[in-house]
Motif scaffolding. Structure first.
Motif, PDB file in Angstrom:
ATOM      1  N   PRO A 202       0.795  -1.228   0.000  1.00 38.82           N
ATOM      2  CA  PRO A 202       0.000   0.000   0.000  1.00 38.82           C
ATOM      3  C   PRO A 202       0.827   1.277   0.000  1.00 38.82           C
ATOM      4  CG  PRO A 202      -0.950  -1.601   1.508  1.00 38.82           C
ATOM      5  CD  PRO A 202       0.380  -2.150   1.068  1.00 38.82           C
ATOM      6  N   ARG A 203       1.979   1.275   0.693  1.00 32.81           N
ATOM      7  CA  ARG A 203       2.817   2.470   0.741  1.00 32.81           C
ATOM      8  C   ARG A 203       3.335   2.823  -0.656  1.00 32.81           C
ATOM      9  NH1 ARG A 203       3.468   6.997   3.378  1.00 32.81           N
ATOM     10  NH2 ARG A 203       3.575   7.815   1.278  1.00 32.81           N
ATOM     11  N   SER A 204       3.783   1.814  -1.382  1.00 32.08           N
ATOM     12  CA  SER A 204       4.265   2.050  -2.739  1.00 32.08           C
ATOM     13  C   SER A 204       3.134   2.517  -3.650  1.00 32.08           C
ATOM     14  CB  SER A 204       4.886   0.766  -3.295  1.00 32.08           C
ATOM     15  OG  SER A 204       5.263   0.921  -4.643  1.00 32.08           O
ATOM     16  N   ILE A 205       1.961   1.930  -3.472  1.00 33.78           N
ATOM     17  CA  ILE A 205       0.805   2.328  -4.276  1.00 33.78           C
ATOM     18  C   ILE A 205       0.412   3.761  -3.961  1.00 33.78           C
ATOM     19  CG2 ILE A 205      -1.643   1.897  -4.673  1.00 33.78           C
ATOM     20  CD1 ILE A 205      -1.044  -1.078  -4.254  1.00 33.78           C
ATOM     21  N   TYR A 206       0.504   4.148  -2.698  1.00 34.43           N
ATOM     22  CA  TYR A 206       0.208   5.528  -2.314  1.00 34.43           C
ATOM     23  C   TYR A 206       1.148   6.492  -3.034  1.00 34.43           C
ATOM     24  CZ  TYR A 206      -0.319   9.748   0.511  1.00 34.43           C
ATOM     25  OH  TYR A 206      -0.527  11.052   0.911  1.00 34.43           O
ATOM     26  N   ASP A 207       2.425   6.143  -3.093  1.00 31.40           N
ATOM     27  CA  ASP A 207       3.396   6.991  -3.787  1.00 31.40           C
ATOM     28  C   ASP A 207       3.054   7.121  -5.268  1.00 31.40           C
ATOM     29  OD1 ASP A 207       4.757   7.370  -1.424  1.00 31.40           O
ATOM     30  OD2 ASP A 207       6.262   5.809  -1.836  1.00 31.40           O
ATOM     31  N   ARG A 208       2.604   6.006  -5.888  1.00 31.25           N
ATOM     32  CA  ARG A 208       2.204   6.037  -7.304  1.00 31.25           C
ATOM     33  C   ARG A 208       0.999   6.950  -7.482  1.00 31.25           C
ATOM     34  NH1 ARG A 208       0.983   0.105  -8.989  1.00 31.25           N
ATOM     35  NH2 ARG A 208       0.221   1.179 -10.861  1.00 31.25           N
ATOM     36  N   TRP A 209       0.067   6.870  -6.548  1.00 30.71           N
ATOM     37  CA  TRP A 209      -1.127   7.714  -6.619  1.00 30.71           C
ATOM     38  C   TRP A 209      -0.754   9.183  -6.515  1.00 30.71           C
ATOM     39  CZ3 TRP A 209      -4.293   9.316  -1.908  1.00 30.71           C
ATOM     40  CH2 TRP A 209      -5.407  10.071  -2.311  1.00 30.71           C
ATOM     41  N   GLN A 210       0.129   9.515  -5.577  1.00 31.64           N
ATOM     42  CA  GLN A 210       0.549  10.899  -5.421  1.00 31.64           C
ATOM     43  C   GLN A 210       1.296  11.402  -6.656  1.00 31.64           C
ATOM     44  OE1 GLN A 210      -0.222  13.043  -2.648  1.00 31.64           O
ATOM     45  NE2 GLN A 210      -1.675  11.337  -2.544  1.00 31.64           N
ATOM     46  N   ASP A 211       2.120  10.549  -7.245  1.00 38.68           N
ATOM     47  CA  ASP A 211       2.818  10.928  -8.480  1.00 38.68           C
ATOM     48  C   ASP A 211       1.820  11.205  -9.599  1.00 38.68           C
ATOM     49  OD1 ASP A 211       5.253  10.655  -7.228  1.00 38.68           O
ATOM     50  OD2 ASP A 211       5.685   8.670  -8.045  1.00 38.68           O
ATOM     51  N   ALA A 212       0.775  10.390  -9.669  1.00 37.38           N
ATOM     52  CA  ALA A 212      -0.242  10.579 -10.698  1.00 37.38           C
ATOM     53  C   ALA A 212      -0.982  11.896 -10.481  1.00 37.38           C
ATOM     54  CB  ALA A 212      -1.227   9.410 -10.682  1.00 37.38           C
ATOM     55  N   ILE A 213      -1.261  12.228  -9.230  1.00 31.54           N
ATOM     56  CA  ILE A 213      -1.930  13.492  -8.924  1.00 31.54           C
ATOM     57  C   ILE A 213      -1.045  14.673  -9.305  1.00 31.54           C
ATOM     58  CG2 ILE A 213      -2.738  14.978  -7.044  1.00 31.54           C
ATOM     59  CD1 ILE A 213      -3.719  12.453  -5.643  1.00 31.54           C
ATOM     60  N   ASP A 214       0.246  14.577  -8.985  1.00 31.16           N
ATOM     61  CA  ASP A 214       1.178  15.651  -9.330  1.00 31.16           C
ATOM     62  C   ASP A 214       1.226  15.874 -10.838  1.00 31.16           C
ATOM     63  OD1 ASP A 214       1.822  16.046  -6.685  1.00 31.16           O
ATOM     64  OD2 ASP A 214       3.621  14.793  -6.739  1.00 31.16           O
ATOM     65  N   ALA A 215       1.260  14.773 -11.589  1.00 34.07           N
ATOM     66  CA  ALA A 215       1.324  14.887 -13.046  1.00 34.07           C
ATOM     67  C   ALA A 215       0.047  15.510 -13.597  1.00 34.07           C
ATOM     68  CB  ALA A 215       1.555  13.508 -13.667  1.00 34.07           C
ATOM     69  N   LYS A 216      -1.105  15.095 -13.062  1.00 37.49           N
ATOM     70  CA  LYS A 216      -2.379  15.637 -13.522  1.00 37.49           C
ATOM     71  C   LYS A 216      -2.495  17.118 -13.162  1.00 37.49           C
ATOM     72  CE  LYS A 216      -5.971  13.031 -13.213  1.00 37.49           C
ATOM     73  NZ  LYS A 216      -7.123  12.252 -12.662  1.00 37.49           N
ATOM     74  N   ALA A 217      -2.059  17.474 -11.954  1.00 36.77           N
ATOM     75  CA  ALA A 217      -2.126  18.873 -11.520  1.00 36.77           C
ATOM     76  C   ALA A 217      -1.246  19.756 -12.405  1.00 36.77           C
ATOM     77  CB  ALA A 217      -1.702  18.990 -10.061  1.00 36.77           C
ATOM     78  N   LYS A 218      -0.067  19.258 -12.754  1.00 34.20           N
ATOM     79  CA  LYS A 218       0.839  20.027 -13.603  1.00 34.20           C
ATOM     80  C   LYS A 218       0.237  20.235 -14.984  1.00 34.20           C
ATOM     81  CE  LYS A 218       5.538  20.044 -15.461  1.00 34.20           C
ATOM     82  NZ  LYS A 218       6.836  19.299 -15.534  1.00 34.20           N
TER      83      LYS A 218
END
Length: 254
Positions: A202-218
């Motif tokens: 789950p921790r690794s998946i959380y990091d992937r989710w946050q990376d996806a949010i950062d990319a979408k926000a940018k």
């Protein structure tokens, strides 16, 4: 600690996808012969074909998940429960969806109608499989929590969000078992004390989710002329609303 093998999840996913592919092929043979001269009559032929295919296919998908439930329980708890194929499939809702897709035929877009029908079949397969896990969990005398575990090559942001929390869900509403989408290969996995799933972090998946949010926000910030922080806040607020809706759905179904 007992570990559920990754291959066990992958096997269930292959089984469900196979059943889905067969059901779609069965209905596609009907779609290829449809004469849309009489739209009402043609629509009802499609509805009947879809319902006939799903009546059996959703049960098969639910049975695959029930078998997995019992196998996982035997490994962790030490005994099977006798899980049953409980799909929670609602023919009326599917019929309503298919009738709604006829709007594409009225726009002379039969291909999109066909695509939507096949996607609905796949959606029902995935939903039935996940709901079977939760419905059996309700029958289990042992306390059960659920996790949404990705198994496919790609996982959408919404599924990453749910999967990042681990075995914390107590109902299908919060686990999102009833909220799936076409081509989603996430499994709703039952969890008992002292177990883990091979490769599920789950921790690794959380990091992937946050990376996806950062990319979408940018991307949104560049397109809209806003700031990344503004867009990120808006995205997270949307996720917050989705989480609240899921909790409400969970309470209603409990």
């Amino acid at each position: 600690m007992a570990t559920i093998p990754r291959e066990a999840l992958d096997y269930v996913t292959r089984e469900i996808n196979g059943v889905s592919a067969e059901a779609q092929a069965e209905v596609m043979r009907v779609l290829e012969r449809i004469d849309w001269t009489d739209i009402t009559a043609a629509r009802e032929i499609v509805v009947q074909a879809v319902q006939m295919a799903l009546a059996n296919a959703t049960t098969l998908a639910a049975q695959a998940s029930a078998d997995f439930y019992d196998a996982a329980r035997a490994l962790v708890v030490g005994e099977r429960m006798g899980a049953k194929a409980i799909s929670d499939y609602d023919p009326a809702k599917t019929a309503g969806a298919v009738r709604g897709f006829v709007r594409f035929v009225l726009r002379d877009d039969v291909q999109t109608f066909n695509d939507q029908v096949l996607q609905r079949i796949d959606y029902e397969m995935k939903r039935s499989a996940n709901m079977s896990v939760v419905e059996n969990g309700r029958r289990d005398p042992k306390s059960v929590r659920y996790a949404r575990v990705p198994t496919g090559a790609e996982t959408c942001d919404f599924c990453l969000m749910l999967a990042s929390r681990g075995f914390v869900y107590q109902s299908e509403g919060t686990a999102g078992a009833g909220r799936t989408h076409c081509a989603c290969d996430c499994r709703c996995v039952p969890g008992w004390d002292g177990m883990e799933v091979e490769g599920y972090d789950p921790r690794s998946i959380y990091d992937r989710w946050q990376d996806a949010i950062d990319a979408k926000a940018k991307e949104r910030a560049e397109r809209r002329g806003t700031t990344v922080s503004e867009e990120r806040a808006a995205i997270m607020a949307a996720y917050g609303r989705a989480a609240k809706n899921a909790k409400r759905a969970g309470r209603k179904s409990a």
